[in-house]
Design an enzyme around this catalytic site. Sequence first.
Site, PDB file in Angstrom:
ATOM      1  N   ASP A  12       0.864  -1.185   0.000  1.00 53.95           N
ATOM      2  CA  ASP A  12       0.000   0.000   0.000  1.00 53.95           C
ATOM      3  C   ASP A  12       0.899   1.233   0.000  1.00 53.95           C
ATOM      4  O   ASP A  12       1.710   1.416   0.919  1.00 53.95           O
ATOM      5  CB  ASP A  12      -0.860  -0.049   1.277  1.00 53.95           C
ATOM      6  CG  ASP A  12      -1.813   1.123   1.387  1.00 53.95           C
ATOM      7  OD1 ASP A  12      -1.666   2.112   0.639  1.00 53.95           O
ATOM      8  OD2 ASP A  12      -2.703   1.042   2.252  1.00 53.95           O
ATOM      9  N   ILE A  13       0.750   2.071  -0.991  1.00 53.46           N
ATOM     10  CA  ILE A  13       1.658   3.221  -1.116  1.00 53.46           C
ATOM     11  C   ILE A  13       1.517   4.191   0.050  1.00 53.46           C
ATOM     12  O   ILE A  13       2.476   4.875   0.413  1.00 53.46           O
ATOM     13  CB  ILE A  13       1.476   3.925  -2.480  1.00 53.46           C
ATOM     14  CG1 ILE A  13       2.727   4.746  -2.813  1.00 53.46           C
ATOM     15  CG2 ILE A  13       0.214   4.781  -2.514  1.00 53.46           C
ATOM     16  CD1 ILE A  13       2.844   5.133  -4.258  1.00 53.46           C
ATOM     17  N   ASP A  36      -5.783   7.287  -5.498  1.00 51.05           N
ATOM     18  CA  ASP A  36      -6.098   8.683  -5.160  1.00 51.05           C
ATOM     19  C   ASP A  36      -6.975   8.729  -3.901  1.00 51.05           C
ATOM     20  O   ASP A  36      -6.684   9.469  -2.935  1.00 51.05           O
ATOM     21  CB  ASP A  36      -6.825   9.302  -6.367  1.00 51.05           C
ATOM     22  CG  ASP A  36      -6.928  10.812  -6.342  1.00 51.05           C
ATOM     23  OD1 ASP A  36      -6.358  11.426  -5.428  1.00 51.05           O
ATOM     24  OD2 ASP A  36      -7.575  11.369  -7.249  1.00 51.05           O
ATOM     25  N   TYR A 123      -7.891   4.095 -15.498  1.00 54.68           N
ATOM     26  CA  TYR A 123      -7.532   4.670 -16.802  1.00 54.68           C
ATOM     27  C   TYR A 123      -7.148   3.625 -17.848  1.00 54.68           C
ATOM     28  O   TYR A 123      -6.903   3.972 -19.008  1.00 54.68           O
ATOM     29  CB  TYR A 123      -6.442   5.731 -16.644  1.00 54.68           C
ATOM     30  CG  TYR A 123      -6.951   7.064 -16.118  1.00 54.68           C
ATOM     31  CD1 TYR A 123      -8.303   7.267 -15.824  1.00 54.68           C
ATOM     32  CD2 TYR A 123      -6.076   8.130 -15.918  1.00 54.68           C
ATOM     33  CE1 TYR A 123      -8.761   8.494 -15.347  1.00 54.68           C
ATOM     34  CE2 TYR A 123      -6.535   9.364 -15.449  1.00 54.68           C
ATOM     35  CZ  TYR A 123      -7.872   9.544 -15.164  1.00 54.68           C
ATOM     36  OH  TYR A 123      -8.326  10.757 -14.711  1.00 54.68           O
TER      37      TYR A 123
HETATM   38  N1  AR6 Z   1      -1.367   1.606  -2.991  1.00 52.85           N
HETATM   39  C1  AR6 Z   1      -0.735   1.348  -4.158  1.00 52.85           C
HETATM   40  N2  AR6 Z   1      -1.378   1.159  -5.330  1.00 52.85           N
HETATM   41  C2  AR6 Z   1      -2.726   1.234  -5.310  1.00 52.85           C
HETATM   42  C3  AR6 Z   1      -3.466   1.506  -4.139  1.00 52.85           C
HETATM   43  C4  AR6 Z   1      -2.733   1.694  -2.929  1.00 52.85           C
HETATM   44  N3  AR6 Z   1      -3.328   1.970  -1.773  1.00 52.85           N
HETATM   45  N4  AR6 Z   1      -4.797   1.497  -4.471  1.00 52.85           N
HETATM   46  C5  AR6 Z   1      -4.881   1.223  -5.790  1.00 52.85           C
HETATM   47  N5  AR6 Z   1      -3.640   1.056  -6.303  1.00 52.85           N
HETATM   48  P1  AR6 Z   1      -6.036   3.886 -10.174  1.00 52.85           P
HETATM   49  P2  AR6 Z   1      -5.447   5.427 -12.645  1.00 52.85           P
HETATM   50  C6  AR6 Z   1      -3.228   0.740  -7.686  1.00 52.85           C
HETATM   51  O1  AR6 Z   1      -7.355   3.479 -10.711  1.00 52.85           O
HETATM   52  O2  AR6 Z   1      -5.616   4.227 -13.480  1.00 52.85           O
HETATM   53  C7  AR6 Z   1      -8.874   7.816  -9.603  1.00 52.85           C
HETATM   54  O3  AR6 Z   1     -10.236   7.863  -9.343  1.00 52.85           O
HETATM   55  C8  AR6 Z   1      -4.223   0.069  -8.588  1.00 52.85           C
HETATM   56  O4  AR6 Z   1      -4.294  -1.321  -8.297  1.00 52.85           O
HETATM   57  O5  AR6 Z   1      -5.922   4.320  -8.760  1.00 52.85           O
HETATM   58  O6  AR6 Z   1      -4.273   6.333 -12.877  1.00 52.85           O
HETATM   59  C9  AR6 Z   1      -8.297   9.178  -9.952  1.00 52.85           C
HETATM   60  O7  AR6 Z   1      -8.948  10.220  -9.266  1.00 52.85           O
HETATM   61  C10 AR6 Z   1      -3.605   0.336  -9.952  1.00 52.85           C
HETATM   62  O8  AR6 Z   1      -2.577  -0.619 -10.229  1.00 52.85           O
HETATM   63  O9  AR6 Z   1      -5.413   5.122 -11.053  1.00 52.85           O
HETATM   64  C11 AR6 Z   1      -8.501   9.263 -11.428  1.00 52.85           C
HETATM   65  O10 AR6 Z   1      -9.809   9.708 -11.751  1.00 52.85           O
HETATM   66  C12 AR6 Z   1      -2.939   1.697  -9.763  1.00 52.85           C
HETATM   67  O11 AR6 Z   1      -2.931   1.946  -8.351  1.00 52.85           O
HETATM   68  C13 AR6 Z   1      -8.320   7.849 -11.893  1.00 52.85           C
HETATM   69  O12 AR6 Z   1      -8.667   7.024 -10.776  1.00 52.85           O
HETATM   70  C14 AR6 Z   1      -3.622   2.831 -10.472  1.00 52.85           C
HETATM   71  O13 AR6 Z   1      -5.040   2.670 -10.421  1.00 52.85           O
HETATM   72  C15 AR6 Z   1      -6.883   7.557 -12.256  1.00 52.85           C
HETATM   73  O14 AR6 Z   1      -6.787   6.262 -12.796  1.00 52.85           O
END
Ligand code: AR6
Length: 169
Positions: A12-13, A36, A123
């Site tokens: 978890d980041i 986010d 995304y």
């Molecule tokens: N720690 C690390 N990685 C994580 C965590 C965490 N706690 N939670 C999720 N991930 P995404 P995007 C991973 O959808 O594709 C948001 O609503 C997840 O498994 O978070 O850039 C924003 O506001 C995946 O591998 O981001 C934007 O509207 C990675 O983080 C939109 O989503 C990215 O998934 C951005 O979409």
Amino acid sequence: MAEVRLEATQGDITRQRVDAIVNAANSSLLGGGGVDGAIHRAAGRELLEACRQLGGCPTGEARATAGFRLPARWVIHTVGPVWSGGKRGEPELLASCYRRSLEVADELGIRSVAFPAISTGAYGFPGQLAAEIAVNTVRSANTEVELVRLVAFDAETFVLYRKALDNRS
Ligand code: AR6
């Protein structure tokens, strides 16, 4: 300039003890789901207030705020591209997220940064290509940052990072 130490971990980041964590935000910078949402929950309401002051961020760019209740002192918010087939500059925009985040880190004297897998969730960016872009862009960056940690939330992404790190080009 010494080469960046680049490593991958699964976790978890929001728990990472580094100078800065990167947020995969949207261009409003006003929060969302995925990583986010997790970062905003862990940092507390002050993060949203700080983000409001920034007035948004274009795709491929990066902006910094404090980390508030996070272990990390800083959050670097970057906006990844929405995948729409790969012919709309998505790979270049994703590379720009990594490069610009490291430039913002340099401006703040940050020495350690953790990145999530930007754009690979909501995304829809293909995971393998995203992992290769992350590794290659960080390796070729001209930066004072000493440690970059790629944080995979799931095992599949962690394997993609391991493979990309093994592929020295
Ligand atoms: N720690 C690390 N990685 C994580 C965590 C965490 N706690 N939670 C999720 N991930 P995404 P995007 C991973 O959808 O594709 C948001 O609503 C997840 O498994 O978070 O850039 C924003 O506001 C995946 O591998 O981001 C934007 O509207 C990675 O983080 C939109 O989503 C990215 O998934 C951005 O979409």
